[in-house]
Design a protein around this motif. Structure first.
Motif, short mmCIF file in Angstrom:
data_model
loop_
_atom_site.label_atom_id
_atom_site.label_comp_id
_atom_site.label_asym_id
_atom_site.label_seq_id
_atom_site.Cartn_x
_atom_site.Cartn_y
_atom_site.Cartn_z
N TYR A 257 0.71 -1.10 -0.10
CA TYR A 257 -0.06 -0.08 0.03
C TYR A 257 0.84 1.18 0.01
O TYR A 257 0.51 2.33 -0.55
CB TYR A 257 -0.97 -0.04 1.19
N GLY A 258 1.84 1.37 0.84
CA GLY A 258 2.95 2.22 0.80
C GLY A 258 3.42 2.53 -0.77
O GLY A 258 3.61 3.78 -1.09
N ALA A 259 3.78 1.73 -1.36
CA ALA A 259 4.30 1.86 -2.59
C ALA A 259 3.25 2.44 -3.69
O ALA A 259 3.75 3.38 -4.42
CB ALA A 259 4.66 0.52 -3.34
N PHE A 260 2.00 2.11 -3.68
CA PHE A 260 0.96 2.69 -4.23
C PHE A 260 0.71 4.06 -4.06
O PHE A 260 0.44 4.89 -4.68
CB PHE A 260 -0.42 1.90 -4.23
N LEU A 261 1.05 4.56 -2.61
CA LEU A 261 0.87 5.98 -2.14
C LEU A 261 1.75 6.70 -3.04
O LEU A 261 1.80 8.15 -3.06
CB LEU A 261 0.90 5.99 -0.64
N SER A 262 3.31 6.19 -2.68
CA SER A 262 4.44 6.94 -3.13
C SER A 262 4.71 6.81 -4.75
O SER A 262 5.62 7.74 -5.02
CB SER A 262 5.51 6.58 -2.22
N GLY A 263 4.24 5.59 -5.35
CA GLY A 263 4.66 5.48 -6.63
C GLY A 263 6.17 4.63 -6.76
O GLY A 263 6.61 4.57 -8.08
N ALA A 264 6.70 4.01 -5.64
CA ALA A 264 7.93 3.35 -5.76
C ALA A 264 7.53 1.99 -6.33
O ALA A 264 6.68 1.30 -6.40
CB ALA A 264 8.29 3.03 -4.28
N THR A 265 8.30 1.58 -7.10
CA THR A 265 8.27 0.12 -7.78
C THR A 265 8.57 -0.75 -6.85
O THR A 265 9.31 -0.97 -6.00
CB THR A 265 9.40 0.14 -8.94
N LEU A 266 7.57 -1.86 -7.22
CA LEU A 266 7.67 -3.01 -6.02
C LEU A 266 8.22 -4.16 -6.92
O LEU A 266 8.07 -4.65 -8.14
CB LEU A 266 6.16 -3.44 -6.02
N HIS A 267 9.13 -5.02 -6.33
CA HIS A 267 9.66 -6.07 -6.63
C HIS A 267 9.36 -7.28 -5.82
O HIS A 267 9.29 -7.12 -4.84
CB HIS A 267 11.28 -6.09 -6.58
N MET A 268 8.69 -8.14 -6.64
CA MET A 268 7.91 -9.31 -5.92
C MET A 268 8.89 -10.72 -6.06
O MET A 268 8.82 -11.08 -7.24
CB MET A 268 6.75 -9.43 -6.47
N PRO A 269 9.39 -11.23 -5.20
CA PRO A 269 10.43 -12.39 -5.29
C PRO A 269 9.45 -13.59 -5.73
O PRO A 269 10.27 -14.81 -6.13
CB PRO A 269 11.01 -12.60 -4.09
N GLY A 270 8.27 -13.74 -5.49
CA GLY A 270 7.60 -15.02 -5.37
C GLY A 270 8.32 -16.13 -4.70
O GLY A 270 8.44 -15.74 -3.48
N PRO A 271 8.30 -17.47 -5.19
CA PRO A 271 8.85 -18.20 -4.28
C PRO A 271 10.45 -18.34 -4.40
O PRO A 271 11.23 -19.10 -3.70
CB PRO A 271 8.49 -19.68 -4.86
N PHE A 272 11.16 -17.40 -5.01
CA PHE A 272 12.47 -17.41 -5.23
C PHE A 272 13.32 -16.26 -4.20
O PHE A 272 13.40 -15.40 -4.49
CB PHE A 272 12.97 -16.95 -6.79
#
Length: 258
Positions: free
Chosen positions: A237-252
């Motif tokens: 939610y913080g990323a959506f408020l700020s516009g920061a790119t989200l990196h999602m690692p999944g299972p890795f």
């Protein structure tokens, strides 16, 4: 008595999503697939959240119903973070590391109506299947084998493709339930905590403050903390408020992969 005429809108997760899509629509959520990286803009995430909310409505989910996730940190999980609370239902993030009997206790105690599960986690969820008779549907993310879950399976990609963006988000009381988490059960059965829209909004704003992480549009946020753990510290939610790119690692999650 003089009352405020400024910024009089409820602090809801829907407001966070709309802000991110409108102001930072080009910012990205990047998911590690193991074979590469899958990218989606915040605008695309919001459109998919609308589709998911419409699909859940078609599956019979209504206000106050609990929709559980048994997922890694990935794009689809992020879309559920917005779709479920935004439609007035309650997002229940399940800890994928609990013992089967604790997991079934949590699902039954919360009265989860639907469980969204990543295909790679189906074998883990299946260990509790015999005790999950009240769950109406399993939404499987990915094309992997989900036969063990029986005839209650629908595929995430199918239900998203069947809907159009443009869901009519309801006007919600900011104090209404948005998400719920349970403890790890270190002392007896796990205990549940319910977060309101308002608390989630304020949590996200606190994460952005200079006293905590000071996240801005110029940053990239690697969400190692699980999305089932205190809403990933409010980072999605913080990323959506700020516009920061989200990196999602999944299972890795091994160090070299991160």
């Amino acid at each position: 008595m003089i009352v405020s005429t400024m910024q009089e809108y409820p602090l809801t997760i829907t407001a966070i999503m709309r802000h991110g899509a409108a102001v930072y629509g080009g910012s990205e959520c990047v998911t590690n697939t193991g074979a590469g990286f899958r990218r989606a803009t915040f605008a695309e995430i919001a459109a998919n959240a609308e589709r998911l909310a419409a699909a859940l409505t078609r599956l019979g989910v209504g206000a106050g119903d609990r929709v559980a996730t048994f997922c890694w940190n990935n794009q689809e999980h992020l879309e559920a973070y917005f779709a479920v609370p935004g439609m007035g239902a309650v997002l229940h993030t399940l800890n994928i590391r609990l013992f089967p009997e604790q997991l079934s206790h949590i699902v039954n105690h919360a009265e989860d109506k639907i469980i969204m599960v990543d295909d790679t986690l189906v074998p883990l969820l299946a260990r509790s299947l015999a005790d999950l008779g009240a769950v109406e549907k399993f939404i499987v993310v990915g094309d992997g084998d989900a036969g063990v879950l029986g005839d209650r399976v629908v595929r995430y990609s199918d239900i998203i493709a069947a809907e159009e963006p443009g869901f009519a988000w309801p006007e919600l009381d900011e104090r209404s339930a948005a998400t719920m988490c349970y403890t790890s059960g270190t002392t007896g059965n796990p205990k549940g905590v319910v977060y309101s829209h308002r608390s989630s909004y304020l949590h996200a704003m606190a994460v952005l403050s200079a006293s905590l992480m000071g996240i801005t549009e110029a940053d990239r946020v690697l969400t190692i903390v699980p999305m089932f753990h205190v809403n990933a510290w409010g980072l999605p939610y913080g990323a959506f408020l700020s516009g920061a790119t989200l990196h999602m690692p999944g299972p890795f999650m091994m160090p070299d992969q991160l």
